[in-house]
Design a protein around this motif. Sequence first.
Motif, mmCIF file in Angstrom:
data_model
loop_
_atom_site.group_PDB
_atom_site.id
_atom_site.type_symbol
_atom_site.label_atom_id
_atom_site.label_comp_id
_atom_site.label_asym_id
_atom_site.label_seq_id
_atom_site.Cartn_x
_atom_site.Cartn_y
_atom_site.Cartn_z
ATOM 1 N N LEU B 35 -2.947 20.339 128.504
ATOM 2 C CA LEU B 35 -3.270 18.952 128.156
ATOM 3 C C LEU B 35 -1.996 18.116 128.215
ATOM 4 O O LEU B 35 -0.958 18.523 127.676
ATOM 5 C CB LEU B 35 -3.858 18.880 126.744
ATOM 6 C CG LEU B 35 -5.109 19.717 126.484
ATOM 7 C CD1 LEU B 35 -5.451 19.701 125.000
ATOM 8 C CD2 LEU B 35 -6.285 19.187 127.299
ATOM 9 N N ASP B 36 -2.072 16.980 128.856
ATOM 10 C CA ASP B 36 -0.919 16.096 128.960
ATOM 11 C C ASP B 36 -0.987 15.015 127.879
ATOM 12 O O ASP B 36 -2.042 14.417 127.667
ATOM 13 C CB ASP B 36 -0.886 15.416 130.327
ATOM 14 C CG ASP B 36 -0.491 16.381 131.426
ATOM 15 O OD1 ASP B 36 0.089 17.437 131.098
ATOM 16 O OD2 ASP B 36 -0.769 16.086 132.604
ATOM 17 N N VAL B 38 0.075 11.446 127.223
ATOM 18 C CA VAL B 38 0.512 10.333 128.072
ATOM 19 C C VAL B 38 0.621 9.063 127.223
ATOM 20 O O VAL B 38 -0.269 8.745 126.435
ATOM 21 C CB VAL B 38 -0.486 10.114 129.229
ATOM 22 C CG1 VAL B 38 -0.081 8.921 130.070
ATOM 23 C CG2 VAL B 38 -0.580 11.371 130.079
ATOM 24 N N GLU B 67 7.941 14.409 131.201
ATOM 25 C CA GLU B 67 8.501 14.176 132.530
ATOM 26 C C GLU B 67 9.794 13.354 132.494
ATOM 27 O O GLU B 67 10.772 13.743 133.150
ATOM 28 C CB GLU B 67 7.453 13.471 133.389
ATOM 29 C CG GLU B 67 7.461 13.918 134.815
ATOM 30 C CD GLU B 67 6.180 13.521 135.520
ATOM 31 O OE1 GLU B 67 5.430 12.700 134.958
ATOM 32 O OE2 GLU B 67 5.939 14.037 136.622
ATOM 33 N N ARG B 104 4.297 10.750 130.957
ATOM 34 C CA ARG B 104 3.834 12.016 130.359
ATOM 35 C C ARG B 104 4.977 12.502 129.477
ATOM 36 O O ARG B 104 6.025 12.913 129.975
ATOM 37 C CB ARG B 104 3.505 13.048 131.433
ATOM 38 C CG ARG B 104 3.112 14.394 130.827
ATOM 39 C CD ARG B 104 2.579 15.362 131.856
ATOM 40 N NE ARG B 104 3.567 15.751 132.844
ATOM 41 C CZ ARG B 104 4.531 16.651 132.631
ATOM 42 N NH1 ARG B 104 4.651 17.229 131.453
ATOM 43 N NH2 ARG B 104 5.388 16.961 133.579
ATOM 44 N N ARG B 107 3.398 18.156 126.908
ATOM 45 C CA ARG B 107 2.284 18.917 127.474
ATOM 46 C C ARG B 107 1.909 19.990 126.452
ATOM 47 O O ARG B 107 2.791 20.644 125.885
ATOM 48 C CB ARG B 107 2.755 19.537 128.769
ATOM 49 C CG ARG B 107 1.708 20.179 129.574
ATOM 50 C CD ARG B 107 2.203 20.450 130.976
ATOM 51 N NE ARG B 107 1.723 19.443 131.902
ATOM 52 C CZ ARG B 107 2.055 19.413 133.189
ATOM 53 N NH1 ARG B 107 2.904 20.290 133.665
ATOM 54 N NH2 ARG B 107 1.558 18.493 133.976
ATOM 55 N N GLN B 143 -4.939 14.149 127.796
ATOM 56 C CA GLN B 143 -5.938 14.410 128.836
ATOM 57 C C GLN B 143 -5.664 15.755 129.501
ATOM 58 O O GLN B 143 -4.517 16.206 129.541
ATOM 59 C CB GLN B 143 -5.900 13.284 129.871
ATOM 60 C CG GLN B 143 -4.530 13.137 130.513
ATOM 61 C CD GLN B 143 -4.391 11.836 131.295
ATOM 62 O OE1 GLN B 143 -5.096 10.872 131.029
ATOM 63 N NE2 GLN B 143 -3.484 11.825 132.249
ATOM 64 N N SER B 145 -4.740 18.192 132.217
ATOM 65 C CA SER B 145 -3.903 17.951 133.385
ATOM 66 C C SER B 145 -4.453 18.652 134.620
ATOM 67 O O SER B 145 -3.981 18.440 135.716
ATOM 68 C CB SER B 145 -2.479 18.434 133.129
ATOM 69 O OG SER B 145 -2.438 19.831 133.206
ATOM 70 N N GLU B 147 -4.136 21.713 135.260
ATOM 71 C CA GLU B 147 -3.331 22.887 135.575
ATOM 72 C C GLU B 147 -3.701 24.026 134.637
ATOM 73 O O GLU B 147 -4.191 23.808 133.548
ATOM 74 C CB GLU B 147 -1.846 22.588 135.378
ATOM 75 C CG GLU B 147 -1.320 21.597 136.362
ATOM 76 C CD GLU B 147 0.155 21.374 136.149
ATOM 77 O OE1 GLU B 147 0.817 22.241 135.556
ATOM 78 O OE2 GLU B 147 0.642 20.322 136.556
#
Lengths: 126, 149
Positions: B35-36, B38, B67, B104, B107, B143, B145, B147
């Motif tokens: 989950l990111d 953001v 990031e 972002r 995570r 949200q 991600s 991945e």
Amino acid sequence: MDDLEKLLRARFRQDAPEVPADLDAAIVGLGHEAAAGHVRRRRRLRLVRIGSVAAAAAIVALCWLGTRALDEPRTLDVADAWRVARGLADPDETARLDLTGDGRLDAADADRILDRVVSLRPRRDR
Amino acid sequence: MIAFRLLVTLAAALLAFGNPPQDPAATHAPGFQVLDVVVDTGAIPLAAWQLEVTVEGALLVGVEGGEPAAFRDAPRYDPKALQGDRIVLAALAVGDELPRGKLRVARLHVTTNGSSGNLTPVLRSAVTADAEGRRFEAHLEVQASGEGR
């Protein structure tokens, strides 16, 4: 047998050798003394009682304050930590932000604020 | 040699018949999701942020940094949050280069029991601070991600 009792017995026998001349006045005097002692004892007892109640109330208040301190709402946030870390905190806020208690705001305080912000312990505002 | 052949045959038979096919719908295999976190600050530089996230139906297993260089390190969190579904994250940038815009900033890695479907993180206690340490309103969201599935 105390003095008052002796005098009262003499008052009704009228034959005791130790009866003072003014027997009734002596009886009244001793009666007053006994009554005064009784009042003193009652007053002391009342003070002890009031003191006990006050002490119990103080203990309860301290416990309540302690609980509040442990369970305080989240009043600190990451913005506070940032201002402390950058040396931008208002000196008026020292009392609130100085979590190390050393009288100055520095990186250690910012660290403690962050720790408190992310802590998962239960809070009253949840 | 005969014993070896017998053993191999037995093993093959066990592999072939030992695991009957299962209904895929009834399987709740644990899965991982990423989950990111953001933040959209608009034009305001972001100096610090904090957020409380609850991810029902999942267990938090890891926290990663974001990031922008200022928030690349993992945010601060209570280690007790791992293996639970609630976490409070906080991070501050002490450098002079502060990012802005849609960022972002962290995570989260979570495990699910496979039956949770889409996770719906609940956010609380969001705080963002600008370059003066003043709080400002920014849009925060958590949200998937996409991945790590």
